[in-house]
Design a protein around this motif. Structure first.
Motif, PDB file in Angstrom:
ATOM      1  N   THR A  57       0.852  -1.187   0.000  1.00 43.11           N
ATOM      2  CA  THR A  57       0.000   0.000   0.000  1.00 43.11           C
ATOM      3  C   THR A  57       0.885   1.232   0.000  1.00 43.11           C
ATOM      4  O   THR A  57       1.969   1.238   0.592  1.00 43.11           O
ATOM      5  CB  THR A  57      -0.936   0.045   1.224  1.00 43.11           C
ATOM      6  N   ARG A  58       0.416   2.255  -0.672  1.00 42.55           N
ATOM      7  CA  ARG A  58       1.135   3.519  -0.747  1.00 42.55           C
ATOM      8  C   ARG A  58       0.117   4.665  -0.739  1.00 42.55           C
ATOM      9  O   ARG A  58      -1.055   4.473  -1.044  1.00 42.55           O
ATOM     10  CB  ARG A  58       1.982   3.600  -2.020  1.00 42.55           C
ATOM     11  N   GLU A  59       0.606   5.845  -0.394  1.00 41.25           N
ATOM     12  CA  GLU A  59      -0.258   7.025  -0.389  1.00 41.25           C
ATOM     13  C   GLU A  59       0.364   8.109  -1.250  1.00 41.25           C
ATOM     14  O   GLU A  59       1.563   8.389  -1.154  1.00 41.25           O
ATOM     15  CB  GLU A  59      -0.456   7.525   1.037  1.00 41.25           C
ATOM     16  N   THR A  60      -0.461   8.700  -2.119  1.00 41.36           N
ATOM     17  CA  THR A  60      -0.024   9.838  -2.916  1.00 41.36           C
ATOM     18  C   THR A  60      -0.854  11.047  -2.496  1.00 41.36           C
ATOM     19  O   THR A  60      -1.672  10.968  -1.573  1.00 41.36           O
ATOM     20  CB  THR A  60      -0.204   9.569  -4.420  1.00 41.36           C
ATOM     21  N   GLU A  61      -0.665  12.147  -3.175  1.00 41.58           N
ATOM     22  CA  GLU A  61      -1.386  13.368  -2.807  1.00 41.58           C
ATOM     23  C   GLU A  61      -2.897  13.185  -2.893  1.00 41.58           C
ATOM     24  O   GLU A  61      -3.649  13.661  -2.039  1.00 41.58           O
ATOM     25  CB  GLU A  61      -0.948  14.514  -3.720  1.00 41.58           C
ATOM     26  N   LYS A  62      -3.361  12.441  -3.928  1.00 41.47           N
ATOM     27  CA  LYS A  62      -4.798  12.326  -4.160  1.00 41.47           C
ATOM     28  C   LYS A  62      -5.366  10.928  -3.950  1.00 41.47           C
ATOM     29  O   LYS A  62      -6.584  10.753  -3.925  1.00 41.47           O
ATOM     30  CB  LYS A  62      -5.128  12.784  -5.586  1.00 41.47           C
ATOM     31  N   HIS A  63      -4.502   9.930  -3.831  1.00 41.92           N
ATOM     32  CA  HIS A  63      -4.983   8.548  -3.799  1.00 41.92           C
ATOM     33  C   HIS A  63      -4.322   7.740  -2.684  1.00 41.92           C
ATOM     34  O   HIS A  63      -3.228   8.059  -2.227  1.00 41.92           O
ATOM     35  CB  HIS A  63      -4.693   7.832  -5.122  1.00 41.92           C
ATOM     36  N   VAL A  64      -5.007   6.676  -2.309  1.00 41.04           N
ATOM     37  CA  VAL A  64      -4.385   5.561  -1.598  1.00 41.04           C
ATOM     38  C   VAL A  64      -4.295   4.430  -2.609  1.00 41.04           C
ATOM     39  O   VAL A  64      -5.266   4.140  -3.320  1.00 41.04           O
ATOM     40  CB  VAL A  64      -5.212   5.139  -0.369  1.00 41.04           C
ATOM     41  N   GLU A  65      -3.133   3.787  -2.701  1.00 44.25           N
ATOM     42  CA  GLU A  65      -2.901   2.763  -3.713  1.00 44.25           C
ATOM     43  C   GLU A  65      -2.746   1.381  -3.091  1.00 44.25           C
ATOM     44  O   GLU A  65      -2.106   1.224  -2.055  1.00 44.25           O
ATOM     45  CB  GLU A  65      -1.638   3.073  -4.521  1.00 44.25           C
ATOM     46  N   ILE A  66      -3.347   0.399  -3.744  1.00 42.30           N
ATOM     47  CA  ILE A  66      -3.096  -1.014  -3.455  1.00 42.30           C
ATOM     48  C   ILE A  66      -2.304  -1.555  -4.637  1.00 42.30           C
ATOM     49  O   ILE A  66      -2.763  -1.493  -5.777  1.00 42.30           O
ATOM     50  CB  ILE A  66      -4.408  -1.805  -3.296  1.00 42.30           C
ATOM     51  N   ARG A  67      -1.122  -2.095  -4.363  1.00 48.43           N
ATOM     52  CA  ARG A  67      -0.255  -2.599  -5.430  1.00 48.43           C
ATOM     53  C   ARG A  67      -0.081  -4.106  -5.271  1.00 48.43           C
ATOM     54  O   ARG A  67       0.369  -4.564  -4.210  1.00 48.43           O
ATOM     55  CB  ARG A  67       1.117  -1.911  -5.384  1.00 48.43           C
ATOM     56  N   ILE A  68      -0.422  -4.854  -6.311  1.00 49.23           N
ATOM     57  CA  ILE A  68      -0.302  -6.316  -6.283  1.00 49.23           C
ATOM     58  C   ILE A  68       0.634  -6.724  -7.416  1.00 49.23           C
ATOM     59  O   ILE A  68       0.313  -6.570  -8.593  1.00 49.23           O
ATOM     60  CB  ILE A  68      -1.676  -6.986  -6.429  1.00 49.23           C
ATOM     61  N   ARG A  69       1.812  -7.240  -7.022  1.00 47.15           N
ATOM     62  CA  ARG A  69       2.858  -7.562  -8.006  1.00 47.15           C
ATOM     63  C   ARG A  69       3.202  -9.048  -7.928  1.00 47.15           C
ATOM     64  O   ARG A  69       3.287  -9.626  -6.849  1.00 47.15           O
ATOM     65  CB  ARG A  69       4.110  -6.733  -7.721  1.00 47.15           C
ATOM     66  N   ASP A  70       3.369  -9.670  -9.094  1.00 46.43           N
ATOM     67  CA  ASP A  70       3.748 -11.081  -9.136  1.00 46.43           C
ATOM     68  C   ASP A  70       4.997 -11.257  -9.993  1.00 46.43           C
ATOM     69  O   ASP A  70       5.385 -10.346 -10.732  1.00 46.43           O
ATOM     70  CB  ASP A  70       2.597 -11.943  -9.680  1.00 46.43           C
ATOM     71  N   ASN A  71       5.602 -12.438  -9.878  1.00 45.74           N
ATOM     72  CA  ASN A  71       6.749 -12.758 -10.727  1.00 45.74           C
ATOM     73  C   ASN A  71       6.388 -13.893 -11.684  1.00 45.74           C
ATOM     74  O   ASN A  71       7.160 -14.816 -11.912  1.00 45.74           O
ATOM     75  CB  ASN A  71       7.984 -13.108  -9.895  1.00 45.74           C
ATOM     76  N   GLY A  72       5.180 -13.778 -12.253  1.00 46.10           N
ATOM     77  CA  GLY A  72       4.663 -14.827 -13.127  1.00 46.10           C
ATOM     78  C   GLY A  72       4.941 -14.633 -14.605  1.00 46.10           C
ATOM     79  O   GLY A  72       4.263 -15.233 -15.449  1.00 46.10           O
ATOM     80  N   GLY A  73       5.897 -13.797 -14.949  1.00 48.46           N
ATOM     81  CA  GLY A  73       6.284 -13.655 -16.356  1.00 48.46           C
ATOM     82  C   GLY A  73       5.690 -12.466 -17.071  1.00 48.46           C
ATOM     83  O   GLY A  73       6.085 -12.145 -18.187  1.00 48.46           O
ATOM     84  N   GLY A  74       4.704 -11.803 -16.442  1.00 50.74           N
ATOM     85  CA  GLY A  74       4.120 -10.617 -17.058  1.00 50.74           C
ATOM     86  C   GLY A  74       3.159 -10.931 -18.192  1.00 50.74           C
ATOM     87  O   GLY A  74       2.855 -12.083 -18.482  1.00 50.74           O
ATOM     88  N   VAL A  75       2.701  -9.883 -18.837  1.00 49.76           N
ATOM     89  CA  VAL A  75       1.748  -9.979 -19.945  1.00 49.76           C
ATOM     90  C   VAL A  75       2.487  -9.754 -21.252  1.00 49.76           C
ATOM     91  O   VAL A  75       3.320  -8.849 -21.356  1.00 49.76           O
ATOM     92  CB  VAL A  75       0.626  -8.925 -19.788  1.00 49.76           C
ATOM     93  N   LYS A  76       2.210 -10.577 -22.241  1.00 49.59           N
ATOM     94  CA  LYS A  76       2.819 -10.357 -23.550  1.00 49.59           C
ATOM     95  C   LYS A  76       2.431  -8.961 -24.052  1.00 49.59           C
ATOM     96  O   LYS A  76       1.270  -8.580 -23.966  1.00 49.59           O
ATOM     97  CB  LYS A  76       2.360 -11.416 -24.545  1.00 49.59           C
ATOM     98  N   PRO A  77       3.379  -8.204 -24.571  1.00 51.26           N
ATOM     99  CA  PRO A  77       3.089  -6.824 -24.989  1.00 51.26           C
ATOM    100  C   PRO A  77       1.886  -6.710 -25.922  1.00 51.26           C
ATOM    101  O   PRO A  77       1.100  -5.763 -25.800  1.00 51.26           O
ATOM    102  CB  PRO A  77       4.383  -6.385 -25.688  1.00 51.26           C
ATOM    103  N   GLU A  78       1.713  -7.678 -26.811  1.00 49.97           N
ATOM    104  CA  GLU A  78       0.592  -7.590 -27.763  1.00 49.97           C
ATOM    105  C   GLU A  78      -0.767  -7.849 -27.111  1.00 49.97           C
ATOM    106  O   GLU A  78      -1.810  -7.616 -27.729  1.00 49.97           O
ATOM    107  CB  GLU A  78       0.803  -8.576 -28.929  1.00 49.97           C
ATOM    108  N   LEU A  79      -0.753  -8.327 -25.856  1.00 51.49           N
ATOM    109  CA  LEU A  79      -2.007  -8.619 -25.153  1.00 51.49           C
ATOM    110  C   LEU A  79      -2.373  -7.555 -24.123  1.00 51.49           C
ATOM    111  O   LEU A  79      -3.447  -7.633 -23.519  1.00 51.49           O
ATOM    112  CB  LEU A  79      -1.924  -9.988 -24.457  1.00 51.49           C
ATOM    113  N   GLU A  80      -1.508  -6.571 -23.913  1.00 50.78           N
ATOM    114  CA  GLU A  80      -1.750  -5.569 -22.874  1.00 50.78           C
ATOM    115  C   GLU A  80      -3.072  -4.838 -23.073  1.00 50.78           C
ATOM    116  O   GLU A  80      -3.744  -4.486 -22.104  1.00 50.78           O
ATOM    117  CB  GLU A  80      -0.603  -4.561 -22.837  1.00 50.78           C
ATOM    118  N   GLU A  81      -3.458  -4.594 -24.322  1.00 47.09           N
ATOM    119  CA  GLU A  81      -4.678  -3.847 -24.599  1.00 47.09           C
ATOM    120  C   GLU A  81      -5.935  -4.698 -24.422  1.00 47.09           C
ATOM    121  O   GLU A  81      -7.044  -4.174 -24.420  1.00 47.09           O
ATOM    122  CB  GLU A  81      -4.641  -3.273 -26.017  1.00 47.09           C
ATOM    123  N   LYS A  82      -5.775  -6.014 -24.279  1.00 46.09           N
ATOM    124  CA  LYS A  82      -6.929  -6.910 -24.272  1.00 46.09           C
ATOM    125  C   LYS A  82      -7.291  -7.481 -22.902  1.00 46.09           C
ATOM    126  O   LYS A  82      -8.395  -8.002 -22.738  1.00 46.09           O
ATOM    127  CB  LYS A  82      -6.683  -8.089 -25.224  1.00 46.09           C
TER     128      LYS A  82
END
Length: 283
Positions: free
Chosen positions: A192-217
């Motif tokens: 969790t993090r706090e910015t000027e306007k938001h509180v953020e929940i960040r969920i990060r994995d090491n599962g290889g990421g998303v193929k660039p051509e699939l990011e929009e889908k």
């Protein structure tokens, strides 16, 4: 709709002395706003159609589906009547019927949740304590897959106003996506993090990421790369976050992992506090 990406911060550069920036083209700005409005109206029309379709599907599918599940359970009770030489095969087929019926029910429930979402009811929430409860609930599934869940919560966060049930579904959907991306033997980091306007929940994995051509889908309804996926989890998560007037952002690292950032505006808590104070005075 394209997933949002975090743009790098850039400092404003002053115009050179003696020069002025060209005036904004009002026609172009109005055209851009009109296009955005049309896109949003089209999206809302599609959601309304999905809602109508969902109601019909629920009526036509739920009753026979429950009958299938009930009869499968009844057959399980009579398994002793099956000839011993065929009993194991019969049990395996019966278990497959149960699994498929449960998967269909899950798909139907997720489709209904996406197409006909309930109205959000927000309450002030300690986001760190809230996330600890969600992670505790989900941890057995991660442990079974040998996936370590690490937390990194910022202290003294600004309280946020959220619908705890719906935001919980959004977080759990993202956690499930991370677990499925890793499959086994990996790490999920929830911060969790706090910015000027938001509180953020960040969920990060090491599962290889998303193929660039699939990011929009990946936020599109019914888009999935997994054999048993419904293609609704991330779509539901984004809808829930947007209902809170927030944003769901993908920070992708192809070949390494993906990070989903839920931005929850602080202003919603102030609105809730003002409304609650007004209601108290009216008593």
């Amino acid at each position: 709709m394209m997933p949002e990406r975090r743009a790098p911060d850039t400092a404003e550069r002053p115009s050179p002395v003696g020069q002025t920036a060209p005036p904004a083209d009002d026609a172009m700005l109005k055209s851009a706003r009109r296009v955005r409005r049309n896109v949003e109206e089209e999206r809302q029309a599609r959601l309304a159609f999905l809602g109508t379709l969902a109601a019909g599907l629920a009526h036509e599918i739920r009753s026979p589906l429950e009958a299938i599940k009930l009869n499968a359970e009844l057959l399980s009770e009579d398994i002793g009547c099956v000839h011993e030489g065929h009993r194991k095969e019969f049990e395996n087929r019966l278990e497959r019927v149960k699994r498929e019926a449960e998967q269909l029910k899950k798909t139907l429930d997720e489709f209904l949740a996406f197409a006909r979402p309930p109205k959000i009811e927000v309450f002030p929430t300690d986001i760190n304590a809230y996330l600890r409860e969600l992670i505790e609930f989900a941890e057995p599934e991660f442990r079974a897959a040998h996936i370590n869940v690490v937390t990194d919560f910022a202290d003294g966060l600004y309280p946020v106003a959220i619908d705890q049930a719906q935001m919980g579904q959004a977080v759990m959907n993202i956690l499930a996506n991370a677990r499925e991306a890793i499959r086994e033997h990996g790490e999920v980091r929830v911060a969790t993090r706090e910015t000027e306007k938001h509180v953020e929940i960040r969920i990060r994995d090491n599962g290889g990421g998303v193929k660039p051509e699939l990011e929009e889908k990946i936020f599109e309804v019914f888009f999935t790369t997994r054999e048993r996926g419904t293609g609704l989890g991330l779509g539901i998560a984004r809808r829930v976050v947007e209902e809170h007037e927030g944003a769901l952002i993908l920070e992708n690292r192809p070949g390494v992992g993906a990070e989903f950032i839920i931005q929850i505006p602080k202003g919603r808590y102030l609105e809730y506090s003002d409304a609650a104070a007004g209601a108290e005075k009216a008593k």
